[in-house]
Design an enzyme around this catalytic site. Structure first.
Site, mmCIF file in Angstrom:
data_model
loop_
_atom_site.group_PDB
_atom_site.id
_atom_site.type_symbol
_atom_site.label_atom_id
_atom_site.label_comp_id
_atom_site.label_asym_id
_atom_site.label_seq_id
_atom_site.Cartn_x
_atom_site.Cartn_y
_atom_site.Cartn_z
ATOM 1 N N HIS A 176 34.369 46.951 50.579
ATOM 2 C CA HIS A 176 34.983 45.745 49.991
ATOM 3 C C HIS A 176 35.349 44.704 51.042
ATOM 4 O O HIS A 176 35.574 43.548 50.712
ATOM 5 C CB HIS A 176 36.235 46.133 49.194
ATOM 6 C CG HIS A 176 35.905 46.857 47.930
ATOM 7 N ND1 HIS A 176 35.968 46.262 46.693
ATOM 8 C CD2 HIS A 176 35.477 48.120 47.711
ATOM 9 C CE1 HIS A 176 35.608 47.139 45.765
ATOM 10 N NE2 HIS A 176 35.294 48.283 46.358
ATOM 11 N N ASP A 388 37.159 37.048 54.912
ATOM 12 C CA ASP A 388 37.469 37.765 53.669
ATOM 13 C C ASP A 388 36.187 38.395 53.160
ATOM 14 O O ASP A 388 35.125 37.756 53.194
ATOM 15 C CB ASP A 388 37.974 36.743 52.624
ATOM 16 C CG ASP A 388 39.063 37.319 51.726
ATOM 17 O OD1 ASP A 388 39.081 38.532 51.537
ATOM 18 O OD2 ASP A 388 39.880 36.526 51.211
HETATM 19 C C1 GDG Z 1 39.837 43.242 48.982
HETATM 20 C C2 GDG Z 1 39.082 42.334 49.966
HETATM 21 C C3 GDG Z 1 37.699 41.484 48.072
HETATM 22 C C4 GDG Z 1 47.343 37.997 43.974
HETATM 23 N N1 GDG Z 1 48.569 37.482 43.791
HETATM 24 C C5 GDG Z 1 48.997 37.860 42.574
HETATM 25 C C6 GDG Z 1 47.999 38.633 41.994
HETATM 26 N N2 GDG Z 1 46.997 38.713 42.874
HETATM 27 C C7 GDG Z 1 45.725 39.423 42.651
HETATM 28 C C8 GDG Z 1 44.639 38.388 42.408
HETATM 29 C C9 GDG Z 1 43.380 39.127 42.850
HETATM 30 C C10 GDG Z 1 43.901 40.113 43.892
HETATM 31 O O1 GDG Z 1 45.322 40.139 43.798
HETATM 32 C C11 GDG Z 1 43.546 39.689 45.315
HETATM 33 O O2 GDG Z 1 42.178 39.892 45.484
HETATM 34 P P1 GDG Z 1 41.381 39.379 46.770
HETATM 35 O O3 GDG Z 1 39.944 39.557 46.533
HETATM 36 O O4 GDG Z 1 41.720 37.965 47.007
HETATM 37 O O5 GDG Z 1 41.930 40.181 48.011
HETATM 38 P P2 GDG Z 1 42.227 41.711 48.571
HETATM 39 O O6 GDG Z 1 43.398 42.298 47.873
HETATM 40 O O7 GDG Z 1 42.378 41.512 50.030
HETATM 41 O O8 GDG Z 1 40.943 42.644 48.266
HETATM 42 C C12 GDG Z 1 38.588 41.092 49.258
HETATM 43 C C13 GDG Z 1 38.417 42.505 47.192
HETATM 44 O O9 GDG Z 1 38.864 43.624 47.951
HETATM 45 C C14 GDG Z 1 37.495 43.031 46.092
HETATM 46 O O10 GDG Z 1 36.332 43.586 46.630
HETATM 47 O O11 GDG Z 1 37.438 40.317 47.306
HETATM 48 O O12 GDG Z 1 37.852 40.285 50.144
HETATM 49 O O13 GDG Z 1 39.938 41.984 51.055
HETATM 50 O O14 GDG Z 1 42.824 39.830 41.782
HETATM 51 O O15 GDG Z 1 44.680 38.045 41.043
HETATM 52 N N3 GDG Z 1 48.106 39.148 40.749
HETATM 53 C C15 GDG Z 1 49.271 38.885 40.068
HETATM 54 N N4 GDG Z 1 50.294 38.151 40.595
HETATM 55 C C16 GDG Z 1 50.204 37.626 41.836
HETATM 56 O O16 GDG Z 1 51.151 36.952 42.286
HETATM 57 N N5 GDG Z 1 49.401 39.359 38.821
#
Ligand code: GDG
Length: 496
Positions: A176, A388
């Site tokens: 990921h 990312d």
């Molecule tokens: C890893 C990789 C890759 C965030 N703030 C709130 C909230 N969120 C949720 C978002 C989103 C998730 O958290 C964050 O997803 P990301 O993809 O941006 O980042 P990582 O957690 O670092 O994930 C990344 C991912 O795996 C999938 O393969 O994209 O690059 O690092 O879903 O919605 N949700 C709520 N409140 C918040 O304040 N409810």
């Protein structure tokens, strides 16, 4: 010719990840279990339910005994229709395998931040033994026709441990986070072991062509006994009379779920109320987990520069920055939090005027509904990670932008840039001047132009949603015919 849809529906899924897709905690002195949230969980659940699949992972708690966790898992199965198989880890294992090797070596290194790494040999020993522990738990569960799918950097050696047990079922692995380029990857003292370990999987999926290329380059340069053949954008490595398929598959979201939620009356009302509370200013929204890879301090420099350079925009725009607390007990994360607090306070004290505060900063998570309301209300999203794997926030924004007037400002170092480049304003997150100018450009873009960007972007994310992602990986793992395999794009900046 294999019918992939039929196969996808008929196979039992065995999913393995560091954590189970649930939250176990105490409520009124009793252990409770509830579903964790996340697009991957939502998308995999129907497939797991269909054939009584199993999700294997650490329970995330030390509070309860194995028997108690098993009891909770059984009760959960009665409710949801798929099995949870907990792997019990000791506090020391979590410290050395998870906090240590995974998060103090692999996480920073794969995000190009080798100066944040602590290469402690104890971490490596426990990383190996915990991967073995996971394999020991999973092996007896696997039947020949299962689809075995292992996730992420915590479990890069698990395939090798299963292979040593003579497992014949195909094993699929997905990373990921990004894969480091050769120069950086070489810094890991256990680089050969990690590459060889990974090559024991039958399928290795990366988020982008960039990551896949980095991996292939490392294999080519470091492992001389492996032959690699290319077919279009995919690679097949031959090792010990086996073939390992290597591909790139950008993860996505349940587009329809976000879009439908955003259309809901209550969410639309909350979005409108937010806009009114902020005096109908333009809203530029950012939401990140507290992490040094998300580029928040550089982003704040860009905002400061924007406010200096475009004084006519004062009173017209508000930056909403949500930071979700994470790992604040670790020194680096605590220091990051302090530096963000300080930068926000300096910017606000310099530019605030009565009735207008440029940055509204929240250090707490929003509920899913609130988050979508914020997405809906925002005129632009500012997503500027320094690196990312993909970044799902930007895709969620697009899905929630049902009015089709929002603008995406996106780091060229997010995996999502490769897919979304044509319809987004791409920025180099270190280029403070460029970030400032892109914010200005986005906010001054006529509505017709914004729609011309957002409409095709929505179509794109809808057509390549999380279900498409799962089907593509499933198909690639089973495909004997290379031509069946979908192809992903790459982004490389061009000189102006
Ligand atoms: C890893 C990789 C890759 C965030 N703030 C709130 C909230 N969120 C949720 C978002 C989103 C998730 O958290 C964050 O997803 P990301 O993809 O941006 O980042 P990582 O957690 O670092 O994930 C990344 C991912 O795996 C999938 O393969 O994209 O690059 O690092 O879903 O919605 N949700 C709520 N409140 C918040 O304040 N409810």
């Amino acid at each position: 010719m294999v019918d992939h849809d039929e196969l996808l529906a008929s196979q039992r899924f065995i999913v393995v990840s560091n954590r189970l897709p649930v939250v176990i905690k105490s409520h009124q002195g009793k252990p409770t279990i509830s579903p964790a949230s996340g697009g991957l969980i939502t998308a995999l659940e129907p497939l797991l339910k269909r054939n009584h699949g199993v999700w294997v992972g650490w329970s995330g708690t030390f509070e309860y005994s194995e028997d108690q966790v098993l009891e909770l898992s059984d009760a959960y199965y009665q409710k949801v229709g798929y099995h949870l198989h907990p792997v019990m880890l000791t506090q020391e294992e979590v410290e050395l395998f998870y906090e240590g090797f995974s998060n103090e070596i692999l996480w920073p290194l794969f995000h190009d931040l080798q100066t944040e790494c602590h290469f402690d040999p104890k971490y490596w020993d426990t990383y190996q033994s915990v991967n073995q522990k996971f394999a020991d738990e999973v092996f007896p569960l696997i039947e020949q026709d299962d689809f075995v799918w292992i996730h992420d950097y915590h479990l890069m050696l698990m395939g090798q441990c299963l292979r040593q047990k003579n497992l014949f079922t195909k094993m699929s692995f997905f990373l990921h986070i990004p894969f480091a380029p050769l120069d950086i990857f070489l810094k890991i003292p256990w680089r050969f072991e990690i590459l060889r370990g990974l090559l024991q999987y039958d399928f290795i999926g990366f988020q982008t062509k960039r990551d896949k290329r980095n991996f292939i380059h490392c294999v080519k340069m470091l492992l001389k006994d492996i032959t690699i053949r290319k077919y279009e954008n995919h690679e097949i490595c031959s090792i010990d009379n086996r073939e390992v398929y290597i591909g790139s598959f950008p993860i996505s979201i349940d587009f329809q779920e976000f879009s439908n939620l955003s259309e809901k009356k209550e969410v639309a009302k909350e979005a409108k109320a937010l806009k009114t509370t902020l005096n109908d200013c333009n809203i530029v929204f950012s939401v990140d987990r507290l992490d040094y890879t998300k580029g928040i301090p550089y982003r704040l420099d860009g905002i400061r520069r924007f406010l200096e350079k475009y004084p006519e925009m004062h009173g017209e725009v508000i930056f909403l920055q949500v930071v979700v607390p994470s790992r604040t007990h670790i020194r680096e994360y605590h220091e990051l939090k302090v530096s963000i607090d300080q930068a926000v306070s300096e910017i606000n004290s310099e530019f605030t005027t009565p009735g207008w505060v440029p940055i509204h900063y929240m250090f707490y998570p929003l509920s899913r509904e609130q988050l979508v309301a914020y997405y809906r209300a925002a005129d632009a999203i500012l997503v500027t990670p320094i690196k990312d794997g993909m970044n799902l926030v930007v895709k969620e924004y697009v899905a929630s932008n049902v009015d089709e007037t929002g603008v995406v400002i996106l780091s060229e170092f997010a995996g999502a840039a490769a897919q979304m480049k044509e319809y987004s304003l791409l920025v180099n997150p270190y280029d403070v001047e460029g970030v400032a100018d892109s914010i200005h450009f986005a906010l001054n873009l006529p509505e017709a132009d914004r729609k011309n960007l957002m409409k095709p972007l929505r179509k794109l994310i809808l057509s390549e949603d999380i279900y498409h992602w799962i089907a593509s990986i499933h198909q690639a793992t089973h495909s004997s015919n290379d031509e069946d395999i979908p192809v992903s794009e790459e982004y490389i900046p061009a000189e102006n």
